[in-house]
Write a protein that holds these residues in place. Structure first.
Motif, PDB file in Angstrom:
ATOM      1  N   THR A 104     -22.631  50.231 -11.906  1.00 23.02           N
ATOM      2  CA  THR A 104     -21.101  50.523 -11.385  1.00 23.02           C
ATOM      3  C   THR A 104     -20.208  49.703 -11.885  1.00 23.02           C
ATOM      4  O   THR A 104     -19.072  50.054 -12.374  1.00 23.02           O
ATOM      5  CB  THR A 104     -21.568  50.286  -9.827  1.00 23.02           C
ATOM      6  OG1 THR A 104     -22.742  51.173  -9.325  1.00 23.02           O
ATOM      7  CG2 THR A 104     -20.443  50.753  -8.935  1.00 23.02           C
ATOM      8  N   ALA A 105     -20.187  48.327 -11.474  1.00 24.00           N
ATOM      9  CA  ALA A 105     -18.927  47.499 -11.687  1.00 24.00           C
ATOM     10  C   ALA A 105     -18.591  47.368 -13.258  1.00 24.00           C
ATOM     11  O   ALA A 105     -17.537  47.389 -13.710  1.00 24.00           O
ATOM     12  CB  ALA A 105     -19.126  46.019 -11.300  1.00 24.00           C
ATOM     13  N   HIS A 106     -19.639  47.344 -14.184  1.00 24.05           N
ATOM     14  CA  HIS A 106     -19.506  47.314 -15.537  1.00 24.05           C
ATOM     15  C   HIS A 106     -18.849  48.459 -16.143  1.00 24.05           C
ATOM     16  O   HIS A 106     -17.877  48.458 -16.994  1.00 24.05           O
ATOM     17  CB  HIS A 106     -20.871  47.005 -16.073  1.00 24.05           C
ATOM     18  CG  HIS A 106     -20.536  46.294 -17.568  1.00 24.05           C
ATOM     19  ND1 HIS A 106     -21.013  47.030 -18.741  1.00 24.05           N
ATOM     20  CD2 HIS A 106     -20.127  45.378 -18.100  1.00 24.05           C
ATOM     21  CE1 HIS A 106     -20.663  46.420 -19.815  1.00 24.05           C
ATOM     22  NE2 HIS A 106     -19.984  45.359 -19.351  1.00 24.05           N
ATOM     23  N   ARG A 108     -16.867  50.538 -14.450  1.00 19.91           N
ATOM     24  CA  ARG A 108     -15.368  50.758 -14.036  1.00 19.91           C
ATOM     25  C   ARG A 108     -14.609  49.505 -14.768  1.00 19.91           C
ATOM     26  O   ARG A 108     -13.435  49.788 -15.279  1.00 19.91           O
ATOM     27  CB  ARG A 108     -15.215  50.363 -12.419  1.00 19.91           C
ATOM     28  CG  ARG A 108     -13.782  50.350 -11.901  1.00 19.91           C
ATOM     29  CD  ARG A 108     -13.904  50.160 -10.437  1.00 19.91           C
ATOM     30  NE  ARG A 108     -14.372  48.996 -10.098  1.00 19.91           N
ATOM     31  CZ  ARG A 108     -13.578  47.671 -10.015  1.00 19.91           C
ATOM     32  NH1 ARG A 108     -12.239  47.838 -10.558  1.00 19.91           N
ATOM     33  NH2 ARG A 108     -14.279  46.540  -9.627  1.00 19.91           N
ATOM     34  N   LEU A 109     -14.997  48.173 -14.899  1.00 23.16           N
ATOM     35  CA  LEU A 109     -14.277  47.142 -15.276  1.00 23.16           C
ATOM     36  C   LEU A 109     -14.340  47.228 -16.972  1.00 23.16           C
ATOM     37  O   LEU A 109     -13.479  46.853 -17.591  1.00 23.16           O
ATOM     38  CB  LEU A 109     -14.841  45.748 -14.743  1.00 23.16           C
ATOM     39  CG  LEU A 109     -14.885  45.649 -13.505  1.00 23.16           C
ATOM     40  CD1 LEU A 109     -15.360  44.513 -13.102  1.00 23.16           C
ATOM     41  CD2 LEU A 109     -13.302  45.603 -13.055  1.00 23.16           C
ATOM     42  N   ASP A 133     -26.608  51.598 -10.294  1.00 23.67           N
ATOM     43  CA  ASP A 133     -27.110  50.259 -10.743  1.00 23.67           C
ATOM     44  C   ASP A 133     -28.628  50.400 -10.857  1.00 23.67           C
ATOM     45  O   ASP A 133     -29.605  49.579 -10.876  1.00 23.67           O
ATOM     46  CB  ASP A 133     -26.796  49.291  -9.440  1.00 23.67           C
ATOM     47  CG  ASP A 133     -25.354  49.044  -9.496  1.00 23.67           C
ATOM     48  OD1 ASP A 133     -25.135  48.553 -10.722  1.00 23.67           O
ATOM     49  OD2 ASP A 133     -24.754  48.897  -8.668  1.00 23.67           O
ATOM     50  N   ASN A 226     -25.950  45.644  -5.595  1.00 20.30           N
ATOM     51  CA  ASN A 226     -24.878  45.645  -6.442  1.00 20.30           C
ATOM     52  C   ASN A 226     -23.723  44.712  -6.463  1.00 20.30           C
ATOM     53  O   ASN A 226     -23.555  44.100  -5.348  1.00 20.30           O
ATOM     54  CB  ASN A 226     -24.455  47.099  -6.955  1.00 20.30           C
ATOM     55  CG  ASN A 226     -23.390  47.544  -5.537  1.00 20.30           C
ATOM     56  OD1 ASN A 226     -22.085  47.174  -5.609  1.00 20.30           O
ATOM     57  ND2 ASN A 226     -23.953  48.233  -4.694  1.00 20.30           N
ATOM     58  N   GLU A 228     -20.405  44.862  -7.048  1.00 22.32           N
ATOM     59  CA  GLU A 228     -19.349  45.072  -6.561  1.00 22.32           C
ATOM     60  C   GLU A 228     -19.335  44.996  -5.001  1.00 22.32           C
ATOM     61  O   GLU A 228     -18.210  44.640  -4.394  1.00 22.32           O
ATOM     62  CB  GLU A 228     -18.995  46.551  -6.912  1.00 22.32           C
ATOM     63  CG  GLU A 228     -18.732  46.723  -8.331  1.00 22.32           C
ATOM     64  CD  GLU A 228     -17.431  47.804  -8.559  1.00 22.32           C
ATOM     65  OE1 GLU A 228     -17.617  48.856  -7.839  1.00 22.32           O
ATOM     66  OE2 GLU A 228     -16.520  47.307  -9.218  1.00 22.32           O
ATOM     67  N   THR A 229     -20.235  45.435  -4.493  1.00 20.54           N
ATOM     68  CA  THR A 229     -20.723  44.728  -2.951  1.00 20.54           C
ATOM     69  C   THR A 229     -20.243  43.511  -2.681  1.00 20.54           C
ATOM     70  O   THR A 229     -19.547  43.263  -1.500  1.00 20.54           O
ATOM     71  CB  THR A 229     -21.675  45.582  -2.308  1.00 20.54           C
ATOM     72  OG1 THR A 229     -21.713  46.838  -2.511  1.00 20.54           O
ATOM     73  CG2 THR A 229     -21.967  45.466  -0.762  1.00 20.54           C
ATOM     74  N   VAL A 231     -18.676  41.154  -4.350  1.00 22.11           N
ATOM     75  CA  VAL A 231     -17.516  40.830  -4.663  1.00 22.11           C
ATOM     76  C   VAL A 231     -16.721  40.975  -3.358  1.00 22.11           C
ATOM     77  O   VAL A 231     -15.630  40.422  -2.976  1.00 22.11           O
ATOM     78  CB  VAL A 231     -17.025  41.096  -6.002  1.00 22.11           C
ATOM     79  CG1 VAL A 231     -15.699  41.001  -6.241  1.00 22.11           C
ATOM     80  CG2 VAL A 231     -17.845  40.419  -7.101  1.00 22.11           C
ATOM     81  N   GLU A 232     -16.748  42.503  -3.087  1.00 29.42           N
ATOM     82  CA  GLU A 232     -16.049  42.795  -1.992  1.00 29.42           C
ATOM     83  C   GLU A 232     -16.043  41.920  -0.748  1.00 29.42           C
ATOM     84  O   GLU A 232     -15.069  41.898   0.067  1.00 29.42           O
ATOM     85  CB  GLU A 232     -16.269  44.364  -1.994  1.00 29.42           C
ATOM     86  CG  GLU A 232     -15.145  45.128  -0.881  1.00 29.42           C
ATOM     87  CD  GLU A 232     -13.684  44.882  -1.152  1.00 29.42           C
ATOM     88  OE1 GLU A 232     -13.095  44.758  -0.280  1.00 29.42           O
ATOM     89  OE2 GLU A 232     -13.557  44.841  -2.142  1.00 29.42           O
ATOM     90  N   HIS A 247     -17.476  40.622 -13.226  1.00 35.16           N
ATOM     91  CA  HIS A 247     -16.901  41.138 -11.852  1.00 35.16           C
ATOM     92  C   HIS A 247     -16.027  40.603 -11.433  1.00 35.16           C
ATOM     93  O   HIS A 247     -15.121  41.179 -10.734  1.00 35.16           O
ATOM     94  CB  HIS A 247     -18.304  40.901 -10.926  1.00 35.16           C
ATOM     95  CG  HIS A 247     -19.370  41.686 -10.892  1.00 35.16           C
ATOM     96  ND1 HIS A 247     -19.493  43.112 -10.405  1.00 35.16           N
ATOM     97  CD2 HIS A 247     -20.600  41.488 -11.378  1.00 35.16           C
ATOM     98  CE1 HIS A 247     -20.531  43.729 -10.850  1.00 35.16           C
ATOM     99  NE2 HIS A 247     -21.393  42.714 -11.217  1.00 35.16           N
TER     100      HIS A 247
END
Length: 306
Positions: A104-106, A108-109, A133, A226, A228-229, A231-232, A247
């Protein structure tokens, strides 16, 4: 030399036609040759090999055991030749659909920002991006290319190294203002640590102190599957987390997150690979896509060398 090789290819094609049709005359019609020409080719082939490949009966030709072996080899060789020629012919203008699996994060980023240039470069290719993920099965054909992190299982698949990422312990200034700043790894026992939910080889977070590596068990009130969660949650001031550097590059640069315990970071690296079904007959669209990822991501992550 090349003339002999051309003749051998023609011999294989003629022999396979005879084997499939069961008669010289039927093979001649299929190949648009005279029956006598087919007969001469078969005689020359058997003479060169020094074995009988076919047995002529009144109604139908039958392959000998040597003929069966030669037929298997000839089919494989001719298929390899056809596939190679197709691959080379497509080298200039690869086309078709590529299904890509990425975390997911990889995605988007890192991956999605690279796609515009790739599709402009190869306008006849279409992409289907599977963002999850969960690990998708490449060998079963569910995806064409998967972006994988960490150790690769021995699956017989091909892998190209794209780079690597480190991991970093982070928290928000808001959280640290309220809970204090950990000075040594043991201080994390007094903090809310946000961790991954999936099982790892070793529980906890790795650190290095006085030249010794050790694993520190951590606890907190949230786990997630994951980065992203995590990090948020850290951005919201919920606690401290340890995630892949990619991330949090932007959040660290902007000051939204602060790196912690860097002098105890073991500098463990996690390799990033593109995994796919490889070999000399890899479709051109897959080959150019993986080549493009290597080109772009190794520039972006110069800390890695294969």
């Amino acid at each position: 030399m090349s003339h002999g090789k051309t003749d051998r290819t023609a011999e294989m094609e003629t022999f396979l036609s005879v084997a499939c049709t069961g008669s010289l005359s039927a093979a001649a019609r299929e190949l648009e040759l005279t029956p006598s020409a087919v007969s001469r080719i078969m005689t020359r082939l058997e003479k060169r090999l020094g074995v009988r490949l076919i047995v002529r009966s009144t109604r139908r030709l039958r392959l000998t055991s040597e003929g069966e072996s030669y037929a298997l080899a000839a089919r494989r060789i001719l298929k390899d030749l056809d596939d190679t020629e197709t691959m080379l012919a497509n080298r200039g203008s690869p086309s078709g659909n590529i299904k890509v699996s990425t975390a997911t994060a990889h995605s988007r980023l890192t991956i999605v920002p690279l796609m515009k240039e790739f599709l402009l470069r190869y306008p006849d290719i279409t992409l289907e991006i599977d963002v999850s993920d969960q690990i998708r099965d490449v060998s079963a054909g569910h995806v064409d290319v998967a972006i994988r992190f960490g150790h690769l299982a021995d699956t017989g698949l091909h892998a190209r190294r794209l780079g690597e990422t480190g991991r970093v312990v982070v928290a928000s200034p808001e959280y640290l203002a309220n809970a204090g700043i950990p000075q040594i790894p043991a201080d994390l026992a007094q903090h809310n640590c946000l961790d991954f939910s999936f099982r790892r080889l070793e529980p906890g977070w790795p650190f290095r102190e006085n030249g010794q590596d050790f694993m520190l068990a951590v606890t907190g009130n949230v786990i997630a599957n994951n980065g992203e969660t995590l990090v948020e949650l850290a951005l919201q001031g919920m606690g401290i987390t340890r995630v892949g550097s990619f991330h949090v590059q932007q959040a660290l640069a902007s000051g939204q997150l602060v790196p912690l315990l860097e002098e105890y970071n073991p500098q463990d690296r996690e390799a990033i690979h593109a995994v796919f079904i490889g070999g000399k007959n890899t479709p051109a669209r897959i080959r150019v896509f993986v080549d493009y990822l290597v080109e772009k991501m190794q520039k972006k992550e110069p800390m890695q060398t294969a």
